[in-house]
Scaffold this motif. Structure first.
Motif, PDB file in Angstrom:
ATOM      1  N   ARG A   1       0.831  -1.212   0.000  1.00  9.56           N
ATOM      2  CA  ARG A   1       0.000   0.000   0.000  1.00  9.56           C
ATOM      3  C   ARG A   1       0.861   1.256   0.000  1.00  9.56           C
ATOM      4  NH1 ARG A   1      -3.822  -1.486   4.328  1.00  9.56           N
ATOM      5  NH2 ARG A   1      -4.850  -3.068   3.130  1.00  9.56           N
ATOM      6  N   LYS A   2       1.906   1.249   0.812  1.00 11.76           N
ATOM      7  CA  LYS A   2       2.806   2.407   0.875  1.00 11.76           C
ATOM      8  C   LYS A   2       3.467   2.637  -0.476  1.00 11.76           C
ATOM      9  CE  LYS A   2       4.114   2.285   5.750  1.00 11.76           C
ATOM     10  NZ  LYS A   2       5.252   2.124   6.666  1.00 11.76           N
ATOM     11  N   THR A   3       3.893   1.551  -1.106  1.00  9.20           N
ATOM     12  CA  THR A   3       4.554   1.657  -2.406  1.00  9.20           C
ATOM     13  C   THR A   3       3.586   2.196  -3.459  1.00  9.20           C
ATOM     14  OG1 THR A   3       5.965  -0.201  -1.805  1.00  9.20           O
ATOM     15  CG2 THR A   3       5.891   0.389  -4.125  1.00  9.20           C
ATOM     16  N   GLY A   4       2.350   1.691  -3.458  1.00  9.74           N
ATOM     17  CA  GLY A   4       1.346   2.170  -4.402  1.00  9.74           C
ATOM     18  C   GLY A   4       1.032   3.643  -4.190  1.00  9.74           C
ATOM     19  N   GLY A   5       0.918   4.043  -2.930  1.00  4.62           N
ATOM     20  CA  GLY A   5       0.665   5.453  -2.627  1.00  4.62           C
ATOM     21  C   GLY A   5       1.798   6.335  -3.078  1.00  4.62           C
ATOM     22  N   CYS A   6       3.004   5.853  -2.878  1.00  4.00           N
ATOM     23  CA  CYS A   6       4.182   6.618  -3.287  1.00  4.00           C
ATOM     24  C   CYS A   6       4.230   6.746  -4.816  1.00  4.00           C
ATOM     25  CB  CYS A   6       5.428   5.932  -2.760  1.00  4.00           C
ATOM     26  SG  CYS A   6       6.897   6.919  -2.897  1.00  4.00           S
ATOM     27  N   ALA A   7       3.881   5.676  -5.513  1.00  2.00           N
ATOM     28  CA  ALA A   7       3.839   5.724  -6.975  1.00  2.00           C
ATOM     29  C   ALA A   7       2.795   6.731  -7.438  1.00  2.00           C
ATOM     30  CB  ALA A   7       3.545   4.334  -7.539  1.00  2.00           C
ATOM     31  N   ALA A   8       1.663   6.766  -6.749  1.00  3.99           N
ATOM     32  CA  ALA A   8       0.615   7.738  -7.091  1.00  3.99           C
ATOM     33  C   ALA A   8       1.124   9.161  -6.875  1.00  3.99           C
ATOM     34  CB  ALA A   8      -0.632   7.483  -6.254  1.00  3.99           C
ATOM     35  N   HIS A   9       1.872   9.376  -5.823  1.00  4.19           N
ATOM     36  CA  HIS A   9       2.438  10.704  -5.570  1.00  4.19           C
ATOM     37  C   HIS A   9       3.418  11.090  -6.683  1.00  4.19           C
ATOM     38  CE1 HIS A   9       1.426  11.262  -1.074  1.00  4.19           C
ATOM     39  NE2 HIS A   9       0.532  10.493  -1.665  1.00  4.19           N
ATOM     40  N   CYS A  10       4.157  10.097  -7.203  1.00  6.92           N
ATOM     41  CA  CYS A  10       5.056  10.368  -8.328  1.00  6.92           C
ATOM     42  C   CYS A  10       4.264  10.841  -9.541  1.00  6.92           C
ATOM     43  CB  CYS A  10       5.856   9.119  -8.691  1.00  6.92           C
ATOM     44  SG  CYS A  10       7.196   8.724  -7.569  1.00  6.92           S
ATOM     45  N   VAL A  11       3.139  10.188  -9.798  1.00  5.58           N
ATOM     46  CA  VAL A  11       2.297  10.568 -10.933  1.00  5.58           C
ATOM     47  C   VAL A  11       1.792  11.996 -10.766  1.00  5.58           C
ATOM     48  CG1 VAL A  11       0.125  10.077 -12.134  1.00  5.58           C
ATOM     49  CG2 VAL A  11       1.649   8.201 -11.485  1.00  5.58           C
ATOM     50  N   VAL A  12       1.384  12.341  -9.559  1.00  3.49           N
ATOM     51  CA  VAL A  12       0.913  13.704  -9.300  1.00  3.49           C
ATOM     52  C   VAL A  12       2.025  14.710  -9.588  1.00  3.49           C
ATOM     53  CG1 VAL A  12       0.175  15.311  -7.491  1.00  3.49           C
ATOM     54  CG2 VAL A  12      -0.856  13.037  -7.646  1.00  3.49           C
ATOM     55  N   GLN A  13       3.239  14.402  -9.166  1.00  3.30           N
ATOM     56  CA  GLN A  13       4.367  15.305  -9.395  1.00  3.30           C
ATOM     57  C   GLN A  13       4.651  15.461 -10.887  1.00  3.30           C
ATOM     58  OE1 GLN A  13       5.521  17.103  -6.833  1.00  3.30           O
ATOM     59  NE2 GLN A  13       4.021  15.945  -5.656  1.00  3.30           N
ATOM     60  N   VAL A  14       4.491  14.378 -11.641  1.00  5.39           N
ATOM     61  CA  VAL A  14       4.668  14.446 -13.099  1.00  5.39           C
ATOM     62  C   VAL A  14       3.605  15.357 -13.703  1.00  5.39           C
ATOM     63  CG1 VAL A  14       4.506  13.130 -15.245  1.00  5.39           C
ATOM     64  CG2 VAL A  14       5.792  12.201 -13.321  1.00  5.39           C
ATOM     65  N   MET A  15       2.359  15.171 -13.277  1.00  7.37           N
ATOM     66  CA  MET A  15       1.259  15.974 -13.826  1.00  7.37           C
ATOM     67  C   MET A  15       1.425  17.452 -13.483  1.00  7.37           C
ATOM     68  SD  MET A  15      -1.842  13.308 -13.129  1.00  7.37           S
ATOM     69  CE  MET A  15      -3.103  14.392 -13.753  1.00  7.37           C
ATOM     70  N   GLN A  16       2.034  17.734 -12.341  1.00  8.65           N
ATOM     71  CA  GLN A  16       2.269  19.114 -11.941  1.00  8.65           C
ATOM     72  C   GLN A  16       3.582  19.662 -12.486  1.00  8.65           C
ATOM     73  OE1 GLN A  16       1.986  18.952  -7.662  1.00  8.65           O
ATOM     74  NE2 GLN A  16      -0.241  19.011  -7.700  1.00  8.65           N
ATOM     75  N   ASN A  17       4.313  18.813 -13.203  1.00  5.08           N
ATOM     76  CA  ASN A  17       5.616  19.185 -13.755  1.00  5.08           C
ATOM     77  C   ASN A  17       6.555  19.702 -12.661  1.00  5.08           C
ATOM     78  OD1 ASN A  17       7.463  19.343 -15.835  1.00  5.08           O
ATOM     79  ND2 ASN A  17       6.894  21.433 -16.380  1.00  5.08           N
ATOM     80  N   ASN A  18       6.526  19.036 -11.522  1.00  5.11           N
ATOM     81  CA  ASN A  18       7.340  19.401 -10.368  1.00  5.11           C
ATOM     82  C   ASN A  18       8.560  18.480 -10.301  1.00  5.11           C
ATOM     83  OD1 ASN A  18       8.474  19.924  -7.895  1.00  5.11           O
ATOM     84  ND2 ASN A  18       6.558  19.868  -6.758  1.00  5.11           N
ATOM     85  N   ARG A  19       9.665  18.938 -10.862  1.00  5.19           N
ATOM     86  CA  ARG A  19      10.864  18.103 -10.944  1.00  5.19           C
ATOM     87  C   ARG A  19      11.424  17.747  -9.579  1.00  5.19           C
ATOM     88  NH1 ARG A  19      14.227  19.125 -16.186  1.00  5.19           N
ATOM     89  NH2 ARG A  19      15.629  17.888 -14.934  1.00  5.19           N
ATOM     90  N   SER A  20      11.502  18.715  -8.688  1.00  2.00           N
ATOM     91  CA  SER A  20      12.069  18.427  -7.367  1.00  2.00           C
ATOM     92  C   SER A  20      11.150  17.492  -6.580  1.00  2.00           C
ATOM     93  CB  SER A  20      12.324  19.717  -6.589  1.00  2.00           C
ATOM     94  OG  SER A  20      11.118  20.410  -6.345  1.00  2.00           O
ATOM     95  N   GLY A  21       9.837  17.691  -6.711  1.00  2.00           N
ATOM     96  CA  GLY A  21       8.893  16.794  -6.053  1.00  2.00           C
ATOM     97  C   GLY A  21       8.973  15.386  -6.608  1.00  2.00           C
ATOM     98  N   LEU A  22       9.150  15.279  -7.914  1.00  4.47           N
ATOM     99  CA  LEU A  22       9.280  13.970  -8.544  1.00  4.47           C
ATOM    100  C   LEU A  22      10.558  13.276  -8.086  1.00  4.47           C
ATOM    101  CD1 LEU A  22       8.313  11.811 -10.481  1.00  4.47           C
ATOM    102  CD2 LEU A  22       9.369  13.113 -12.346  1.00  4.47           C
ATOM    103  N   ALA A  23      11.639  14.023  -7.993  1.00  6.07           N
ATOM    104  CA  ALA A  23      12.894  13.430  -7.516  1.00  6.07           C
ATOM    105  C   ALA A  23      12.727  12.927  -6.080  1.00  6.07           C
ATOM    106  CB  ALA A  23      14.026  14.443  -7.601  1.00  6.07           C
ATOM    107  N   ARG A  24      12.083  13.720  -5.252  1.00  6.06           N
ATOM    108  CA  ARG A  24      11.873  13.356  -3.848  1.00  6.06           C
ATOM    109  C   ARG A  24      10.992  12.114  -3.745  1.00  6.06           C
ATOM    110  NH1 ARG A  24       9.848  17.790  -2.549  1.00  6.06           N
ATOM    111  NH2 ARG A  24       7.679  17.173  -2.751  1.00  6.06           N
TER     112      ARG A  24
END
Length: 82
Positions: A3-26
């Motif tokens: 569940r944690k891994t899936g949530g983290c992957a979802a957060h990565c997708v959100v960062q991509v959609m927001q074009n947030n490079r530093s957030g995506l790296a984090r």
């Protein structure tokens, strides 16, 4: 852990959609950490994961050198794939 891994992957997708490079790296680093824990618990050697990634990159490079490009859906127009 899954569940944690899936949530983290979802957060990565959100960062991509927001074009947030530093957030995506984090978030990507956090995702990699969770994946490493899962691999370790399942007995998967991280060297095997990196070897698989390197093999895929090498295949992609070889296909590019041969002028073979993927279609929009990600499938290749070739019978030369292993």
């Amino acid at each position: 852990m899954a569940r944690k891994t899936g949530g983290c992957a979802a957060h990565c997708v959100v960062q991509v959609m927001q074009n947030n490079r530093s957030g995506l790296a984090r978030e990507g680093a956090l995702l990699m950490g969770f994946l490493e824990q899962i691999w370790q618990k399942r007995g998967v050697d991280i060297c095997d994961v990196w070897a698989e990634l390197e093999a895929r990159l090498e295949l992609a490079q070889n296909l590019r050198e041969q002028g073979i490009r993927p279609r929009k859906n990600g499938r290749y127009r070739s019978t030369k794939l292993p």
